[in-house]
Design an enzyme around this catalytic site. Structure first.
Site, PDB file in Angstrom:
ATOM      1  N   SER A   1      33.723  34.643  36.311  1.00  0.00           N
ATOM      2  CA  SER A   1      34.732  33.557  36.323  1.00  0.00           C
ATOM      3  C   SER A   1      35.456  33.274  37.700  1.00  0.00           C
ATOM      4  O   SER A   1      35.588  34.114  38.160  1.00  0.00           O
ATOM      5  CB  SER A   1      35.544  33.857  34.983  1.00  0.00           C
ATOM      6  N   TYR A  39      42.044  39.393  31.726  1.00  0.00           N
ATOM      7  CA  TYR A  39      40.827  38.514  31.534  1.00  0.00           C
ATOM      8  C   TYR A  39      40.361  38.391  33.312  1.00  0.00           C
ATOM      9  O   TYR A  39      39.167  38.821  33.543  1.00  0.00           O
ATOM     10  CB  TYR A  39      40.928  37.073  31.107  1.00  0.00           C
TER      11      TYR A  39
END
Length: 269
Positions: free
Chosen positions: A130, A143
């Site tokens: 990501s 995250y």
């Protein structure tokens, strides 16, 4: 001979978009789901039952595909979970789950696939990370940490496995229109929390970014190009220009200036 592709988390979102696209391109595609029997829609590709958090489940799924196809050409580690919240107020159990799925899960899959790829003398492993993994984002720190960990793990194992003809790369997406927000763990907005106002506003902004995100087919097209690239790069970034440019800014701006830019973006004091 059509390449055999194995996509973790292939039942929805980016995983399903990649599976559909690659099937249409003539590849033999297998996706995974923890509960494929519960899915009512039709799929262009076969779904295999697998839980990335269970080593036996991973080994069984990989073995099933190898037994059917006698080869395994491409692994796409796409399965992952979102998690938001002030780190102070995020339960340890949820932090552990996020790392188990987003970091240890892909490692389990890689370890299960490498013997077959090594015996073939070639293979490709694509880890979906990501753009959030390139920076510590407020209220999304766990995250960011999991995706950053997977990026660095890829850098290391990529060098270890080159001798076997195996290529490993990262693909870091920005915001795409998927159902990730619905499946994401959200630490509760506690009534008397000192973070409540900022966290609530940031959470709303995150969800709006996903709703306004890019088409997942862009990811599928990038994966297709990588599969057809003899020597993939260490990493690729896919998404809106400003999201990718934020990584460049982190490299060139003074640290405190970059931090202030992020805080201004999220309207934090």
């Amino acid at each position: 001979m059509s390449k055999v592709i194995f996509i973790t988390g292939g039942s929805s979102g980016i995983g399903k978009a990649m599976g559909d696209f690659l099937t249409d391109k003539g590849f033999v595609v297998y996706g995974t789901s923890r509960n494929p029997d519960r899915l009512s829609e039709d799929f262009k590709f076969e779904l295999v039952k697998m839980d990335v958090c269970n080593a036996d489940s991973v080994s069984a799924a990989i073995s099933e595909v190898i037994q059917k196809e006698n080869r395994l050409d491409v692994i796409i580690n796409n399965a992952g979970v979102g998690i938001t919240g002030p780190i102070e107020e995020t339960p340890d159990t949820e932090i552990h789950k996020a790392f188990d799925t987003n970091v240890y899960g892909p490692i389990r899959v890689i370890k299960a696939a490498l013997p077959q790829m090594r015996s073939q003398g070639k293979g490709l492993i694509i880890n979906i990370t990501s753009i959030a993994g390139y920076m510590g984002l407020p209220y999304r720190g766990i995250y960011s940490a999991t995706k950053s960990a997977l990026e660095i793990t890829t850098e290391a194992i990529r060098m270890e496995t080159k001798q076997f003809g195996i290529e490993i790369t990262n693909v870091a997406p920005g915001d795409f229109v998927t159902n990730i927000a619905a499946g994401r763990y959200h630490a509760p907005e506690l009534e008397h929390s000192p973070y409540r106002k900022d966290y609530g506003a940031t959470l709303k902004m995150m969800n709006e970014h996903v709703d306004a995100g890019e088409d997942p087919v862009q990811m599928a097209e990038t994966i297709y190009r990588i599969i057809n690239t003899p020597k993939p790069k260490v990493r690729y970034k896919v998404g809106a220009f400003l999201q990718k440019f934020s990584i460049v800014l982190k490299r060139v701006l003074p640290q405190r200036m970059y931090e202030r830019m992020l805080m201004n973006h999220y309207k934090l004091k």
